[in-house]
Design a protein around this motif. Structure first.
Motif, short mmCIF file in Angstrom:
data_model
loop_
_atom_site.label_atom_id
_atom_site.label_comp_id
_atom_site.label_asym_id
_atom_site.label_seq_id
_atom_site.Cartn_x
_atom_site.Cartn_y
_atom_site.Cartn_z
N LYS A 1 0.82 -1.21 0.00
CA LYS A 1 0.00 0.00 0.00
C LYS A 1 0.86 1.27 0.00
CE LYS A 1 -4.29 -1.71 0.76
NZ LYS A 1 -5.56 -1.28 0.09
N ARG A 2 2.14 1.10 0.32
CA ARG A 2 3.04 2.25 0.47
C ARG A 2 4.04 2.35 -0.68
NH1 ARG A 2 6.01 5.81 0.41
NH2 ARG A 2 6.92 7.06 2.09
N TYR A 3 4.50 1.19 -1.18
CA TYR A 3 5.54 1.17 -2.20
C TYR A 3 5.08 0.41 -3.44
CZ TYR A 3 8.38 2.10 2.00
OH TYR A 3 8.89 2.62 3.16
N GLY A 4 5.89 0.49 -4.47
CA GLY A 4 5.67 -0.35 -5.64
C GLY A 4 5.95 -1.81 -5.30
N GLN A 5 5.53 -2.70 -6.16
CA GLN A 5 5.64 -4.13 -5.88
C GLN A 5 7.09 -4.57 -5.69
OE1 GLN A 5 3.07 -6.89 -8.10
NE2 GLN A 5 4.87 -8.16 -8.49
N ALA A 6 8.01 -4.08 -6.54
CA ALA A 6 9.41 -4.50 -6.44
C ALA A 6 10.02 -4.04 -5.11
CB ALA A 6 10.21 -3.95 -7.62
#
Length: 279
Positions: A163-168
């Motif tokens: 919810k905070r960062y991109g998937q990687a």
């Protein structure tokens, strides 16, 4: 294909994930100080007592986190577009095919780290206790730990970091926290690598079950290997075992790649898609 329902999961930063991991560890230490002496006095084996303490402690942590995020245990374990049975039926076999090869590579990594940083007597004793063959040790390592760790590190922390960062970024951060949580450099390497893989599985399936199956397979295999050959290492493993593990592991990886990571225009929302024939 059913869309993934929105939830109230709060975003978690990398620093927040580290803090929550410390809170969970500290809670386990405190609960252990209160309950473990009582359990030991009443005849419970040390590892069985540790298993019970961990269940009680993390049960409290999970209950609090699920309440804050407005989740149920059912949603925590599986929100994928395919059913649980279909997901496990399709992904379980290739994941288990990979277990022997991963364990052999883990043994090589442990040897390399131990050559650079020789294990202390206390650390060696801790590893030995985890493979002492008692029912408590087997229950803790092979059953309880996979469920609890997947629920916490993927179900709570990774879910929040997505919810905070991109998937990687979320995948790498969650794997790093998972490695650090093992509290020793010898397990960090394999825990980080497995954490990357299991996080990728979760992102693709939105289910904790594939990670639990792999986690249980790895822990069970490692426990059996430690019990059968406590002083063994990957270099002493018969070539016949390598000859079996390598092709099976590569076959499992190839099947898994075709199931989950082949190019498709029909990916589900959030970058997930059901395994073929599993929807």
């Amino acid at each position: 294909m059913h869309p993934i329902r929105p939830d109230k999961t709060q975003p978690i930063t990398f620093q927040g994930a580290l803090a929550l991991t410390f809170v969970a560890w500290f809670a386990e230490v405190m609960v252990s100080m209160l309950l473990r002496p009582f359990l030991l006095r009443h005849g419970m084996q040390p590892m069985a007592a540790a298993s019970l303490v961990r269940v009680v402690c993390y049960g409290l942590v999970f209950s609090a986190m699920l309440h804050v995020n407005g989740l149920t245990y059912r949603r925590l374990f599986h929100e994928g577009p395919a059913s649980v049975g279909a997901t496990l039926g399709v992904l379980g076999p290739p994941l288990l095919l990979m277990v022997p090869l991963i364990l052999l590579l883990d043994s090589l990594a442990m040897m390399a780290v131990n050559a650079l940083l020789p294990m202390s007597r206390g650390e060696a004793q801790m590893m030995s206790e985890m493979a002492n063959g008692s029912i408590g040790a087997w229950a803790l390592v092979c059953i309880i730990a996979p469920f609890i760790e997947e629920m916490f590190f993927r179900g709570i922390l990774l879910r929040g970091m997505l919810k905070r960062y991109g998937q990687a970024d979320a995948t790498v951060y969650s794997a790093f926290v998972f490695g650090v949580a093992h509290l020793n450099v010898y397990q960090f390497v394999i825990a980080f690598a497995v954490g990357l893989f299991v996080a990728a599985l979760y992102c693709r399936t939105r289910s904790l079950w594939p990670g639990i199956v792999l986690h249980m397979g790895l822990n069970t295999g490692a426990t059996i290997y430690a019990a059968v050959a406590p002083d063994g290492n990957a270099l002493e493993t018969p070539l016949g075992l390598w000859a079996i593990a390598v092709p099976l592991g590569l076959l499992g990886a190839r099947i898994l790649r075709r199931l989950l990571w082949r190019p498709t225009a029909d990916a589900a929302p959030g970058g997930t898609e059901p395994p073929p024939d599993a929807a």
